[in-house]
Design a protein around this motif. Structure first.
Motif, mmCIF file in Angstrom:
data_model
loop_
_atom_site.group_PDB
_atom_site.id
_atom_site.type_symbol
_atom_site.label_atom_id
_atom_site.label_comp_id
_atom_site.label_asym_id
_atom_site.label_seq_id
_atom_site.Cartn_x
_atom_site.Cartn_y
_atom_site.Cartn_z
ATOM 1 N N GLU A 192 33.779 31.380 -3.122
ATOM 2 C CA GLU A 192 33.624 32.505 -2.203
ATOM 3 C C GLU A 192 34.912 33.315 -2.200
ATOM 4 O O GLU A 192 35.982 32.791 -1.880
ATOM 5 C CB GLU A 192 33.331 32.000 -0.784
ATOM 6 N N ILE A 193 34.833 34.601 -2.551
ATOM 7 C CA ILE A 193 35.999 35.476 -2.515
ATOM 8 C C ILE A 193 36.078 36.151 -1.156
ATOM 9 O O ILE A 193 37.120 36.117 -0.513
ATOM 10 C CB ILE A 193 35.939 36.532 -3.637
ATOM 11 N N TYR A 194 34.998 36.767 -0.710
ATOM 12 C CA TYR A 194 34.927 37.186 0.679
ATOM 13 C C TYR A 194 33.503 37.481 1.111
ATOM 14 O O TYR A 194 32.616 37.740 0.306
ATOM 15 C CB TYR A 194 35.856 38.366 0.978
ATOM 16 N N ASN A 224 24.490 39.930 4.945
ATOM 17 C CA ASN A 224 24.396 38.645 4.248
ATOM 18 C C ASN A 224 24.875 38.796 2.801
ATOM 19 O O ASN A 224 24.318 38.215 1.879
ATOM 20 C CB ASN A 224 22.964 38.115 4.261
ATOM 21 N N PHE A 225 25.960 39.558 2.628
ATOM 22 C CA PHE A 225 26.474 39.896 1.302
ATOM 23 C C PHE A 225 27.807 39.203 1.038
ATOM 24 O O PHE A 225 28.652 39.089 1.932
ATOM 25 C CB PHE A 225 26.655 41.413 1.171
ATOM 26 N N HIS A 226 28.010 38.789 -0.225
ATOM 27 C CA HIS A 226 29.198 38.021 -0.583
ATOM 28 C C HIS A 226 29.701 38.425 -1.966
ATOM 29 O O HIS A 226 28.907 38.724 -2.865
ATOM 30 C CB HIS A 226 28.877 36.518 -0.609
ATOM 31 N N LEU A 227 31.029 38.391 -2.127
ATOM 32 C CA LEU A 227 31.642 38.504 -3.441
ATOM 33 C C LEU A 227 32.048 37.100 -3.852
ATOM 34 O O LEU A 227 32.783 36.414 -3.122
ATOM 35 C CB LEU A 227 32.870 39.413 -3.406
ATOM 36 N N TYR A 283 30.859 38.450 -8.858
ATOM 37 C CA TYR A 283 29.461 38.800 -8.623
ATOM 38 C C TYR A 283 29.289 39.195 -7.158
ATOM 39 O O TYR A 283 29.702 38.445 -6.258
ATOM 40 C CB TYR A 283 28.542 37.622 -8.946
ATOM 41 N N PHE A 284 28.696 40.365 -6.919
ATOM 42 C CA PHE A 284 28.380 40.795 -5.557
ATOM 43 C C PHE A 284 26.905 40.487 -5.326
ATOM 44 O O PHE A 284 26.026 41.016 -6.000
ATOM 45 C CB PHE A 284 28.662 42.292 -5.390
ATOM 46 N N ILE A 285 26.623 39.619 -4.355
ATOM 47 C CA ILE A 285 25.292 39.038 -4.226
ATOM 48 C C ILE A 285 24.957 38.851 -2.757
ATOM 49 O O ILE A 285 25.842 38.924 -1.896
ATOM 50 C CB ILE A 285 25.250 37.682 -4.990
ATOM 51 N N ALA A 286 23.695 38.635 -2.443
ATOM 52 C CA ALA A 286 23.243 38.438 -1.066
ATOM 53 C C ALA A 286 22.565 37.082 -0.918
ATOM 54 O O ALA A 286 22.064 36.504 -1.889
ATOM 55 C CB ALA A 286 22.284 39.555 -0.659
#
Length: 334
Positions: A207-209, A112-115, A185-188
């Motif tokens: 959303e980057i990926y 459940n992680f997103h950049l 930002y790398f976030i969950a």
């Protein structure tokens, strides 16, 4: 060449209380059939993994720990017969301590992680940018950096990556409440959705990926080995029927969260209608579950969708670390 894992994922979906007495309990709450069900002395982190326990708010044998660094010690002490923790590090904890009394029984969440960014709409090779992330050296961070270099062609020397103590530090910075801003930002989840809501539509977050999606593109595996449920083997063998019913309940909760988030949220509300009490129990509110789970944002994995728990995690480690990586033996899996 990456390894295709034999996984049939029906749907893809991280961690404050006192210790249990180690005996489990017959719950006073009722199941759908109107019967009490066995719940062992259970310790979990708050946040996404509690998606597997949405109907257990009133269970006195379930403790929730907000400081995940405290959880590994529970494997080496009497008290809990069921523990939820980062699956890979949980297995490594058992190996390091030569602990033969716990085994992995279920994978609960699979990424459940997103950049994301407030100023950029992509990340391209050759760009010198800043990134704010969390938990340096933890599994999500290792996967993130691996994908950046091996699959996306990003030179880490071009990125200035700083780390907070946890995902809430990243959420605070993303909202602009911190002392410094970053390009990415790398976030969950669910922290990402909460930050987006706080910012409002006038302050879009791009959303980057999605880390899980990028991992699937790279390896063919539609999930990461994230949170897992470990059971004490001696307790399981002494009460196999009770533990089997508990696992069935976990399975039902995961399926419900994937297929009917509204009912999963209602299960939380049967414990309390107060969002603050829900937050304290699960690490998020029922309204957050409704919003994030529209597209399985918690990253829940339906147990049984992974054909072989051992092969799943060992294949992941081979993809991440190479063929020379140390693999886990059969005794570590229920």
């Amino acid at each position: 060449m990456t390894k295709k894992l034999p996984i049939l994922l029906l749907s893809s979906l991280l961690l404050a209380a006192c210790g249990g007495d180690g005996e489990g309990s017959l719950s006073s709450s009722s199941s759908e059939a109107g019967e009490s069900s066995f719940v062992p002395a259970l310790l979990t982190p708050s946040g996404a993994p509690t998606i597997a326990f949405t109907d257990m708010g009133g269970e006195e044998s379930w403790d929730v720990e907000s400081q995940t660094t405290k959880i590994p010690a529970a494997f080496q002490a009497p008290g809990y017969d069921a523990i939820v923790f980062d699956g890979v590090n949980g297995l490594r904890n058992l190996v390091k301590n030569e602990n033969e009394d716990f085994a992995l029984a279920r994978w609960l969440t699979g990424g459940n992680f997103h950049l994301v960014s407030r100023t950029e709409e992509s990340l391209l090779p050759g760009e010198e940018k800043t990134v704010f992330s969390f938990n340096e050296g933890a599994l999500p961070d290792l996967v993130f950096r691996h994908l950046l270099t091996e699959e996306l062609g990003i030179d880490l020397a071009d990125l200035s990556i700083e780390y907070g103590n946890g995902v809430q530090d990243v959420a605070t910075a993303l909202r602009g409440a911190g002392s410094k801003s970053y390009d990415y930002y790398f976030i969950a989840e669910p922290a990402l959705t909460a930050a987006r809501n706080a910012l409002g539509e006038e302050n879009p977050v791009h959303e980057i990926y999605d880390l899980r999606e990028e991992w699937e593109k790279a390896t063919g595996s539609p999930a990461l080995p994230q949170a897992a449920l470990f059971l004490r083997k001696s307790a399981y063998e002494a009460n196999e029927e009770g533990f089997s019913s508990f696992l069935e309940r976990v399975d039902k909760n995961l399926a419900l969260a994937i297929e009917d988030p509204e009912k999963a949220a209602e299960a939380m509300e049967s414990y309390s209608e107060d969002p603050q009490e829900q937050q304290g129990r699960w690490g998020y509110s029922a309204s957050t579950l409704r919003e994030v789970q529209e597209d399985n944002g918690f990253g829940a994995i339906l147990p049984g969708a992974i054909e072989d728990n051992r092969e799943f995690v060992n294949g992941f480690l081979q993809d991440l670390e190479g063929e020379g990586t140390t693999l886990f033996g059969e005794s570590l899996f229920l």
